[in-house]
Motif scaffolding. Structure first.
Motif, short mmCIF file in Angstrom:
data_model
loop_
_atom_site.label_atom_id
_atom_site.label_comp_id
_atom_site.label_asym_id
_atom_site.label_seq_id
_atom_site.Cartn_x
_atom_site.Cartn_y
_atom_site.Cartn_z
N ARG A 124 -29.76 27.52 -44.88
CA ARG A 124 -30.37 26.80 -45.97
C ARG A 124 -31.88 27.01 -45.94
N TRP A 125 -32.44 26.98 -44.74
CA TRP A 125 -33.88 27.20 -44.61
C TRP A 125 -34.26 28.65 -44.77
N ASN A 128 -34.46 29.31 -48.34
CA ASN A 128 -35.42 28.53 -49.12
C ASN A 128 -36.34 29.45 -49.91
N ARG A 148 -34.58 32.98 -56.29
CA ARG A 148 -34.46 31.61 -55.82
C ARG A 148 -33.01 31.44 -55.39
N LEU A 150 -30.55 29.82 -53.55
CA LEU A 150 -29.48 28.84 -53.70
C LEU A 150 -29.53 28.07 -55.01
N SER A 151 -30.66 28.15 -55.73
CA SER A 151 -30.71 27.37 -56.97
C SER A 151 -30.57 28.24 -58.20
N LEU A 235 -23.40 24.81 -47.97
CA LEU A 235 -24.64 25.43 -48.43
C LEU A 235 -25.03 25.02 -49.85
N PRO A 240 -25.25 26.04 -57.93
CA PRO A 240 -25.55 25.22 -59.12
C PRO A 240 -24.48 25.38 -60.20
N SER B 235 -37.00 21.81 -57.91
CA SER B 235 -35.73 22.08 -58.56
C SER B 235 -34.66 21.19 -57.94
N ALA B 237 -31.56 21.66 -57.77
CA ALA B 237 -30.61 22.43 -56.97
C ALA B 237 -31.19 22.78 -55.60
N GLU B 238 -32.51 22.77 -55.49
CA GLU B 238 -33.13 23.12 -54.21
C GLU B 238 -33.39 21.90 -53.35
N ALA B 240 -31.49 19.86 -51.90
CA ALA B 240 -30.68 19.77 -50.68
C ALA B 240 -31.33 20.54 -49.53
N GLN B 241 -32.04 21.64 -49.86
CA GLN B 241 -32.67 22.42 -48.80
C GLN B 241 -33.93 21.76 -48.30
N LEU B 242 -34.62 21.07 -49.22
CA LEU B 242 -35.90 20.48 -48.85
C LEU B 242 -35.71 19.16 -48.09
N ARG B 253 -44.70 14.58 -48.81
CA ARG B 253 -44.71 15.86 -49.51
C ARG B 253 -44.54 15.68 -51.02
#
Lengths: 293, 413
Positions: A124-125, A128, A148, A150-151, A235, A240, B235, B237-238, B240-242, B253
């Motif tokens: 996941r990281w 990013n 981008r 995963l999104s 993940l 999306p 975003s 969708a993002e 979850a990663q953050l 943040r």
């Protein structure tokens, strides 16, 4: 009691726990789910018989199923060849006596034994979009339009594929290494005496003698790829939208989120049918290319 | 043989304690346990003849387990559930109306609109634990640093947007290192309501979806613009990663987050974080979330009297005050004790009172079977708007059509 009788009895007793476990948790469940696929059942009220309704809905009406089927198919097409090819390449390198062989062998196989959830947390990281390792690497080598991962619905499934290949390539590598090591050295010596170069030796000796392993690796990879679930679950949660939703994920959602047990059972049986056909076709065509000594 | 064992076990059990045992289940993380344990402890002290066994699962597996136990007709006597009418329709919940009448339970102290989401065919099947009120939390240091005045009742969407833009910071490569605001994936309905829009035509007996109407489309496009055009929010969708929205806020943040009281305890883990509570910004109208999970009795419970006794404590003023005291939950029952218990928590009494004012603007979810499946479907499709794949108009047009089909399919209760 004769010794033979005693031994037979003992054998049956030893088999019993496994047998009972299989009967209840595998065979029983299989029979139950096949019956269930003709019913509508929410686990709370009485099941109602709906005949083939679950299946007709699945094939003719359910757009989401068509979508998850397509996603799963792309996943299979994307990961199986990659895993097989990379596995073969790694195996060819790692059977040789290269420096640091043990380290690289461990590095390749380690992901296989890491739990998917833990691996996905790390990836996941890596994925990013702003601060991940992968995009940072791409930025360094001059890619300007960074995905981008995963999104973006266009890239999310690719990201899942990358994770899966990284995670499972070690299995194929180990299988290929075992296969390579079982090829008799006399074959190579004979080829050498006949003046065959490295490429010829690979194509004429290694490939045919390795083909039973290759066949096995492909079959196993196809089966496991069709069942992809946990990578997407952790993940991306299938998103999306539905970009990384897969057949098994859809079964899970139907069964344990929406409690449509009958429909979930029907999808499970369709998936079984798909895997059965895929495997059957592979076994039919193996004669053409798999060489058994 | 098995029967014999069961009988023997029963005899042993009976001889060990004569107390009636009831089982009480709820979901939640270990951090959420203390008020529940406190309630059980106090209840058992008051009622030595009843023992309460706590069953706690994480949210992710709770419903699988409860549903499996119901299928085996062995579910806990008192349960924490949401979407009460859909369970009541399946016959697994006990109608509490006669109990309420018999024991004079102070049902009128509950938020009536919220309580109505616990009713099925005019009968009461449970009591809400709390209301999921959303407020605007803001980081005072980041506001001071950017020279933006703190949010208050004068804030409309424009002021909110202007502040978010001033509070967003980027690095040399254009990557955001401090976000203005963070949005949660499942709060889209809130913005539609603030903009005077509706999800369906009638929230008590919906007949058609109205997500394709102008007010709804505008609201969804506004959220998308915050992410894609103004780039002041990460975003969805993002996210979850953050990390969760609360984590982002706790670590400084992000300058603003729209979320509920349950997150305050996480904010407090960062001792240097100075945060404030403000009302939500308005557009056409003020609006908020109304809804929450609550407690019900299993219809096949073998100890209904004991279960009701426990529920009277759990859902009565004492239990509600204990939940309110934790500061996590805006009490659904408003009595002087529950209000006092809730407001005597950080950040301040005055700010805590905002939760009650905001609860007053709450709009409940449409009361129809299958609502959660509809909600999940819409939430999933909206991902295509948040990621810029499709426009709000485009998605809401086909979503409306699909939701109309779903409303028809699920029917009415």
């Amino acid at each position: 009691m004769t010794l033979r009788r005693k031994e037979t009895l003992a054998a049956w007793l030893f088999l019993l726990p496994g047998f009972v476990g299989f009967a209840i948790f595998v065979f029983g469940a299989v029979v139950f789910s096949s019956v269930l696929s003709f019913f509508e059942w929410d686990m709370l009220t009485k099941p109602t018989f709906v005949g083939l309704r679950n299946f007709t809905k699945l094939f003719l009406e359910d757009k989401t199923f068509h979508l998850v089927f397509r996603n799963t198919l792309w996943f299979v097409l994307g990961t199986v060849p990659t895993r097989v090819l990379l596995g073969l390449i790694f195996a060819l390198i790692l059977v040789r006596n290269i420096p640091g062989r043990t380290f690289f062998r461990a590095a390749i196989f380690l992901p296989v034994i890491i739990p998917t959830v833990a691996a996905a947390m790390v990836w996941r990281w890596i994925f990013n979009a702003d601060f991940g390792l992968l995009n940072d690497f791409l930025y360094q080598i001059g890619v300007s339009n960074l995905p981008r991962w995963l999104s973006d619905p266009k890239w999310a499934l690719v990201a899942i594929m990358i994770l899966s290949v990284w995670k499972d390539v070690g299995f194929s590598t180990v299988m290929f290494m075992a296969g390579l090591q079982s090829i008799p050295t006399t074959m190579y010596e004979a080829a050498k005496l006949d003046g065959a170069n490295a490429w010829k030796t690979f194509v004429r000796i290694t490939m045919p003698l390795l083909s039973p392993t290759t066949f096995f690796v492909i079959v196993i990879n196809v089966i496991s790829s069709f069942q992809v679930f946990d990578q997407a679950y952790v993940l991306t949660g299938g998103g999306p939208g539905n970009a990384t939703n897969t057949i098994v994920y859809y079964i899970y959602n139907n069964a344990f989120q929406w409690f449509r047990m009958g429909y979930a059972a029907a999808i499970a049986w369709v998936l079984f049918g798909i895997i059965f056909i895929a495997t059957f076709v592979q076994f039919r065509y193996q004669r053409k290319w798999v060489y058994y000594e | 043989m098995r029967k014999l064992v069961v009988v023997l076990l029963c005899v042993v059990a009976l001889s060990m304690f004569s107390a009636t045992k009831i089982r009480f289940s709820f979901w939640g993380s270990p951090a959420e346990l203390p008020p529940y344990q406190e309630i059980v402890k106090q209840f058992e002290a008051e009622n030595p003849d009843i023992k309460v066994e706590i069953i706690n699962y994480p949210w992710s597996t709770y419903f699988d387990k409860i549903q499996a136990m119901m299928a085996a007709e062995d579910a806990p006597d008192v349960m924490f559930l949401h979407t009460i009418p859909s369970w009541a329709a399946k016959g697994v919940l006990e109608d509490l109306t006669p109990y309420i009448e018999k024991s004079n339970f102070p049902v009128s102290a509950y938020n009536q609109e919220l309580l109505s989401t616990f009713m099925y065919k005019g009968r009461i099947y449970g009591f809400p634990r709390d209301n999921d009120t959303t407020v605007l939390f803001y980081n005072k240091d980041l506001f001071d640093e950017a020279g933006v005045p703190y949010p208050d009742y004068s804030w409309d969407w424009q002021k909110f947007l202007d502040a978010a833009r001033k509070l967003t910071k980027r690095d040399a490569r254009g990557r955001v290192i401090q976000w203005g605001v963070v949005l949660e994936r499942n709060k889209w309905h809130l913005w539609i309501h603030m903009n005077g829009g509706r999800i369906v035509d009638n929230y008590d007996s919906p007949t058609k979806c109205t997500l394709n109407e102008r007010a709804a489309v505008e609201a969804i496009q506004f959220i998308a613009d915050l992410i894609l055009n103004y780039k002041v929010a990460p975003s969805i969708a993002e996210l979850a990663q953050l990390g969760s929205s609360a984590e982002l806020f706790t670590t400084g943040r992000v300058a603003m987050v729209l979320t509920n009281a349950a997150q305050i305890n996480m904010f407090l883990t960062n001792k240097s974080l100075r945060f404030g509570v403000a009302p939500l910004p308005y557009k056409v109208t003020r609006s908020n979330t109304l809804g929450g999970a609550g407690f019900v009795m299993y219809s096949k419970s073998k100890n209904k009297d004991a279960a009701w006794k426990f529920m009277q404590f759990l859902c009565g003023p004492k239990g509600q005050a204990i939940f309110a005291k934790s500061g996590d939950a805006v009490p659904a029952m408003r009595t002087p004790e529950t209000v006092k218990a809730f407001v005597s928590n950080p950040p301040s009494e005055q700010e805590r009172l905002i939760f009650f004012t905001e609860t007053g603007f709450g709009v409940k979810f449409p009361q129809i079977p299958g609502w959660w499946e509809i909600f999940e479907y819409v939430t999933r499709e909206l991902d295509y708007v948040w990621t810029g794949q499709k426009s709000a108009v485009e998605v809401l047009e086909y979503v409306t059509e699909e939701v109309n089909k779903m409303i028809k399919k699920f029917g009415t209760w």
